[in-house]
Design a protein around this motif. Sequence first.
Motif, short mmCIF file in Angstrom:
data_model
loop_
_atom_site.label_atom_id
_atom_site.label_comp_id
_atom_site.label_asym_id
_atom_site.label_seq_id
_atom_site.Cartn_x
_atom_site.Cartn_y
_atom_site.Cartn_z
N UNK A 2 0.83 -1.20 0.00
CA UNK A 2 0.00 0.00 0.00
C UNK A 2 0.87 1.24 0.00
N UNK A 3 0.58 2.13 -0.94
CA UNK A 3 1.38 3.34 -1.08
C UNK A 3 0.57 4.56 -0.65
N UNK A 4 1.29 5.61 -0.25
CA UNK A 4 0.67 6.89 0.07
C UNK A 4 0.61 7.71 -1.21
N UNK A 21 -9.61 4.59 -8.86
CA UNK A 21 -8.85 3.49 -9.43
C UNK A 21 -7.67 3.13 -8.52
N UNK A 22 -6.97 4.13 -8.00
CA UNK A 22 -5.87 3.85 -7.08
C UNK A 22 -6.38 3.20 -5.80
N UNK A 26 -5.79 -0.80 -3.28
CA UNK A 26 -5.39 -0.85 -1.89
C UNK A 26 -4.49 0.29 -1.46
N UNK A 27 -4.15 1.18 -2.38
CA UNK A 27 -3.33 2.34 -2.01
C UNK A 27 -4.10 3.26 -1.07
N UNK A 28 -3.37 4.03 -0.30
CA UNK A 28 -3.96 5.00 0.62
C UNK A 28 -4.02 6.35 -0.10
#
Length: 234
Positions: A2-4, A21-22, A26-28
Motif C-alpha cells: 500500500x502506497x501513500x 482506481x488507485x 489498496x493504495x492510501x
Amino acid sequence: MRRSVLIASASRGIALANAKVYQATGDRIAPTYHTMSAPDGFLSVPSDITQPADIGTTFATIAEQHGPVEVLVPNAGSTRDKLLLTMSEDDFTSVLDTNLTNAYRVAKLAARRMIRLREGRILFISSTSTLYGQVGPSGYTASKTRLIGFARFLAHELAPLGITVNPLSRSPTIAAILNALGAEEIEGLAAQVPLGQPARPDEIARAALFLTSSEAAYLTGQILAVGGGAPMGH
C-alpha cells in the motif's frame, strides 16, 4: 504494498476517477480539494495549491495519516479558450499558472520527501492537443507542452534517486466536455478518433495507474498518449 498517494485537485472528473482506481488497488489515497466539495470515502484534504505554505501543511497532514507521499498526481487544470487577438495577457498567464506553476509547486515538495525514501512516482497530466494542436486553447496547449518539458527535465534530475517522472497526454474526455459541448460537437470530436469515441475518465485513470506502478519502474521521461489512436504518428 500500500502506497501513500496524493492526487491534487481531485473533486471531480479524471482526478476523482484516478482516486477511485488507485483506491481499488489498496493504495492510501489523499485527494485535495479547494473550490469544489470534498469527495466521499477518502482522506480528503482542503488545500490551495497556489499557496506554498498551504501545500506544506497538506503534505504534513498526509504524512501523519498515510505516511510520506510516494506517488504524486497533480491534476489542477484550467483553460480559457480564445483566439490570439481576443485573449488577454491575464487569461494567458492565469492558465499557465494553474496548469504549470502549480504542478511545479507540488512536485518540488513531493520530490524533497521522495528523495529521503530513495523512491517515488510523479505523473503529470498533459494533453494530446500538444501533439497536433487545436484552434482556441493556445494558453492551455502552451502550458501542457511546457509541462511535458518540465517532466522530462525532472526525469533526468531525479532518476539517480529512484524517482520516475512521466507525463500522460490525454484526449478530451466525457467528463471534461459534456457540460460545455452539445451532442453534435461531441460527435464531431468522436469522428476524429480512430476508436470512434471520446475517452472515459476511468480509461485515463487506468493508464495513470500503470505509469506509476512497479510494472513501469523502468519508464521515466516518457509520454504516454491516451487518445483513442488520434495522436498516432506523433
